[in-house]
Design a protein around this motif. Structure first.
Motif, PDB file in Angstrom:
ATOM      1  N   ASN A  39       0.931  -1.281  -0.158  1.00  0.00           N
ATOM      2  CA  ASN A  39      -0.040  -0.048  -0.009  1.00  0.00           C
ATOM      3  C   ASN A  39       0.807   1.363   0.028  1.00  0.00           C
ATOM      4  OD1 ASN A  39       0.886  -0.376   2.512  1.00  0.00           O
ATOM      5  ND2 ASN A  39      -1.136  -0.955   3.405  1.00  0.00           N
ATOM      6  N   ILE A  40       2.133   1.057  -0.492  1.00  0.00           N
ATOM      7  CA  ILE A  40       3.051   2.291  -0.190  1.00  0.00           C
ATOM      8  C   ILE A  40       3.563   2.474  -1.665  1.00  0.00           C
ATOM      9  CG2 ILE A  40       5.115   3.220   0.723  1.00  0.00           C
ATOM     10  CD1 ILE A  40       4.682   1.250   3.182  1.00  0.00           C
ATOM     11  N   ASN A  41       3.953   1.905  -2.226  1.00  0.00           N
ATOM     12  CA  ASN A  41       4.788   2.241  -3.699  1.00  0.00           C
ATOM     13  C   ASN A  41       4.276   1.874  -4.946  1.00  0.00           C
ATOM     14  OD1 ASN A  41       7.122   3.726  -2.099  1.00  0.00           O
ATOM     15  ND2 ASN A  41       7.202   1.507  -1.296  1.00  0.00           N
ATOM     16  N   TYR A  42       4.770   2.276  -6.201  1.00  0.00           N
ATOM     17  CA  TYR A  42       4.436   1.723  -7.383  1.00  0.00           C
ATOM     18  C   TYR A  42       5.430   0.937  -7.864  1.00  0.00           C
ATOM     19  CZ  TYR A  42       0.730   5.178  -6.811  1.00  0.00           C
ATOM     20  OH  TYR A  42      -0.146   5.766  -6.180  1.00  0.00           O
ATOM     21  N   ILE A  57      10.562  -1.708 -11.831  1.00  0.00           N
ATOM     22  CA  ILE A  57      11.039  -0.281 -11.464  1.00  0.00           C
ATOM     23  C   ILE A  57      10.188  -0.011 -10.335  1.00  0.00           C
ATOM     24  CG2 ILE A  57      10.929   2.286 -11.890  1.00  0.00           C
ATOM     25  CD1 ILE A  57      10.709   1.749 -14.736  1.00  0.00           C
ATOM     26  N   LYS A  58      10.886   0.368  -9.094  1.00  0.00           N
ATOM     27  CA  LYS A  58       9.983   0.996  -7.966  1.00  0.00           C
ATOM     28  C   LYS A  58      10.053   2.229  -7.759  1.00  0.00           C
ATOM     29  CE  LYS A  58       9.363  -0.365  -3.006  1.00  0.00           C
ATOM     30  NZ  LYS A  58       9.626  -1.277  -2.148  1.00  0.00           N
ATOM     31  N   GLN A  59       8.960   2.868  -7.687  1.00  0.00           N
ATOM     32  CA  GLN A  59       8.999   4.341  -7.664  1.00  0.00           C
ATOM     33  C   GLN A  59       7.967   4.910  -6.233  1.00  0.00           C
ATOM     34  OE1 GLN A  59       6.597   6.841 -10.405  1.00  0.00           O
ATOM     35  NE2 GLN A  59       8.145   8.349 -10.405  1.00  0.00           N
ATOM     36  N   ILE A 245      13.464  -8.473  -0.461  1.00  0.00           N
ATOM     37  CA  ILE A 245      12.942  -7.190  -0.847  1.00  0.00           C
ATOM     38  C   ILE A 245      12.520  -6.125  -0.166  1.00  0.00           C
ATOM     39  CG2 ILE A 245      12.603  -8.179  -3.425  1.00  0.00           C
ATOM     40  CD1 ILE A 245       9.496  -7.669  -2.399  1.00  0.00           C
ATOM     41  N   ASP A 246      12.195  -5.054  -0.331  1.00  0.00           N
ATOM     42  CA  ASP A 246      11.658  -3.964   0.282  1.00  0.00           C
ATOM     43  C   ASP A 246      12.169  -3.626   1.451  1.00  0.00           C
ATOM     44  OD1 ASP A 246       9.484  -2.250   0.643  1.00  0.00           O
ATOM     45  OD2 ASP A 246       8.071  -3.687   1.299  1.00  0.00           O
ATOM     46  N   SER A 247      13.398  -2.990   1.583  1.00  0.00           N
ATOM     47  CA  SER A 247      14.139  -2.527   2.854  1.00  0.00           C
ATOM     48  C   SER A 247      14.108  -1.098   3.034  1.00  0.00           C
ATOM     49  CB  SER A 247      15.641  -2.538   2.330  1.00  0.00           C
ATOM     50  OG  SER A 247      16.045  -3.977   1.971  1.00  0.00           O
ATOM     51  N   GLU A 248      12.612  -0.358   2.708  1.00  0.00           N
ATOM     52  CA  GLU A 248      12.635   1.208   2.957  1.00  0.00           C
ATOM     53  C   GLU A 248      12.514   1.396   4.327  1.00  0.00           C
ATOM     54  OE1 GLU A 248       8.758   2.147   0.980  1.00  0.00           O
ATOM     55  OE2 GLU A 248       7.942   0.354   1.672  1.00  0.00           O
ATOM     56  N   PHE A 249      12.081   0.462   5.429  1.00  0.00           N
ATOM     57  CA  PHE A 249      12.101   0.436   6.756  1.00  0.00           C
ATOM     58  C   PHE A 249      13.391   0.413   7.427  1.00  0.00           C
ATOM     59  CE2 PHE A 249       7.374  -0.062   5.561  1.00  0.00           C
ATOM     60  CZ  PHE A 249       6.775   0.743   6.790  1.00  0.00           C
TER      61      PHE A 249
HETATM   62 MG    MG Z   1       7.351  -1.546   1.519  1.00  0.00          MG
END
Ligand code: MG
Ligand code: ADP
Length: 407
Positions: A39-42, A57-59, A245-249
């Motif tokens: 629910n965060i990125n594209y 591509i992750k934006q 994946i998904d290391s934004e935290f």
């Molecule tokens: Mg995430």
């Protein structure tokens, strides 16, 4: 065309990739699909019709994909930097990064669609070979080198600065450490568990005290660079290979937070399997062994790694390593409990539990999860082995067997 930020759509993402990278020929026919399910990125997957090559591509837009609320886009920098570090330290257990584009807030990376999201695999009761070996390697190899014991303290402090992640930490502090313990609208669960949740979560002051201690440690213990959101939806699997994946935290926080998240999400697969009455199958055997082995392998490798790599000069004895590990194990049990509770009652649910159709069985699953979780939080300083986790789970499952529909 794409030198200043703009939000991509499928069509633009093709022009974008051709402008930024030469992996596709000028006339190559490309297809783009937005495949994000978070629910965060594209997330755009770009496939060539003329070759087998594809990229993702992750934006990060400044508005959340789900609610439209603002969220700091510095998260995509954090994700790119963390992925680079994790990729190097784990020898490739993350997607390859082809390009990080600061202006466009994009990461162009390896397409992992030949892999499967682990949570989906677990819901299908797939056995993932060597998972505990692989995940314990990932945890140890990515976290320990970033601690004060292995990195030089000066370099480490500079790294802490790079990974200050206020807005994403705020999300965890709210969703994991606060909201599930208050009677608020965002919390949802089976109606039959209303009194149960009130008594066990909203009104238990002893529990609140322990959650508060864990929260303060989360906020202040800059122990290692952690992933920060390491659930089975952030792990891709294929045969016996895993990719994170998904290391934004990511930020410098307590190591046990990541380890506990893994354990909690493995428990969801076990509980799902149990209430759907398939207890004595191969999957159950594998998942319980995997919970046990993940903790036990983590411990062995932890001490081993420190014995061979610690640069700290004072008090470096096995007694010190044992003390250090002990604290991490306590936090692991606490974090596992927190993750289980927040996924059961809080806003961000997990498919393992959500996809149980029968509401009575789902209610059973919720209660088992919450009971195990509370034991883990309240007794965390006594939980030291993989077997300790399984014993607690068995005891709580037995308790529930008489009350509910499960057999
Ligand atoms: Mg995430
Ligand atoms: P968010 O931060 O918005 O949660 P994620 O990084 O978790 O985004 O990605 C959301 C989904 O997009 C994943 O569950 C997966 O299905 C897909 N995805 C993300 N990265 C990749 C990749 N490198 N290759 C293939 N699919 C991916």
């Amino acid at each position: 065309m794409f030198s200043k930020y703009r939000k991509l759509n499928e069509e633009d993402s093709i022009k974008y990739i051709k402008e930024k990278m030469d992996v596709f020929g000028k006339d190559e026919r490309l297809i783009s699909r937005e495949i994000g399910d978070g629910n965060i990125n594209y997330i755009f997957q770009i496939n060539s019709q003329d070759s087998n090559f594809s990229v993702v591509i992750k934006q990060a837009d400044k508005k959340l994909r789900s609610s439209g609320r603002d969220l700091d886009t510095d998260r995509i920098r954090i994700e790119a930097e963390a992925l680079n570090i994790e990729g190097e330290l784990s020898k490739g257990m993350v997607p390859k990064i082809y390009l990080y584009d600061r202006e466009m807030r994009c990461i162009i990376m390896e397409d992992l669609s030949k892999y499967q999201i682990m949570r989906k695999a677990l819901v299908e009761r797939k056995i993932i070979k060597n998972f505990s070996e692989n995940i314990s390697d990932f945890l140890l190899n990515t976290m320990l080198p970033t601690t004060d014991l292995v990195n030089t303290p000066m370099e480490k402090k500079k790294m802490v600065k790079k990974f200050i992640n206020p807005e994403l930490c705020d999300i965890s502090e709210r969703l994991v450490f606060t909201d599930p313990y208050r009677d608020i609208e965002e919390n949802t669960f089976q109606k039959m568990n209303k009194n149960f949740v009130e008594g066990k979560l909203y009104k238990d002051e002893k529990l609140h005290l322990e959650v508060a201690k864990l929260k303060i440690q989360f906020m202040t213990n800059a122990q290692a660079l952690i992933h920060g959101d390491l659930h089975t939806g952030s792990i891709f699997v294929k045969d016996d290979k895993i990719k994170i994946i998904d290391s934004e935290f990511a930020f410098y926080g307590p190591m046990g937070y990541d380890v506990g998240n893994i354990v909690a999400n493995l428990f969801f697969a076990e509980i799902r399997n149990l209430v759907l009455n398939e207890k004595s199958n191969q999957f159950d055997k594998w998942i319980t062994e995997t919970i046990k082995n993940t903790v036990d392998l983590f411990k062995i490798k932890f001490i081993n790694y420190l014995e061979n790599n610690t640069k700290e000069k004072i008090a470096i004895t096995n007694k010190f390593f044992d003390w250090y590990l002990d604290e991490v194990l306590g936090y692991t049990a606490g974090a596992a409990g927190l993750e289980m509770i927040r996924r059961i009652v809080g806003e961000a649910k997990v498919e393992d539990i959500e996809s149980i159709k029968d509401s009575e069985l789902k209610g059973n699953a919720e209660r088992i999860g919450i009971k195990i979780a509370k034991e883990l939080i309240m007794n965390r300083n006594k939980i030291k082995t993989g077997k300790n986790y399984l014993d607690i789970a068995d005891e709580m499952i037995m308790e529930e067997l008489n009350d509910g529909k499960i057999r």
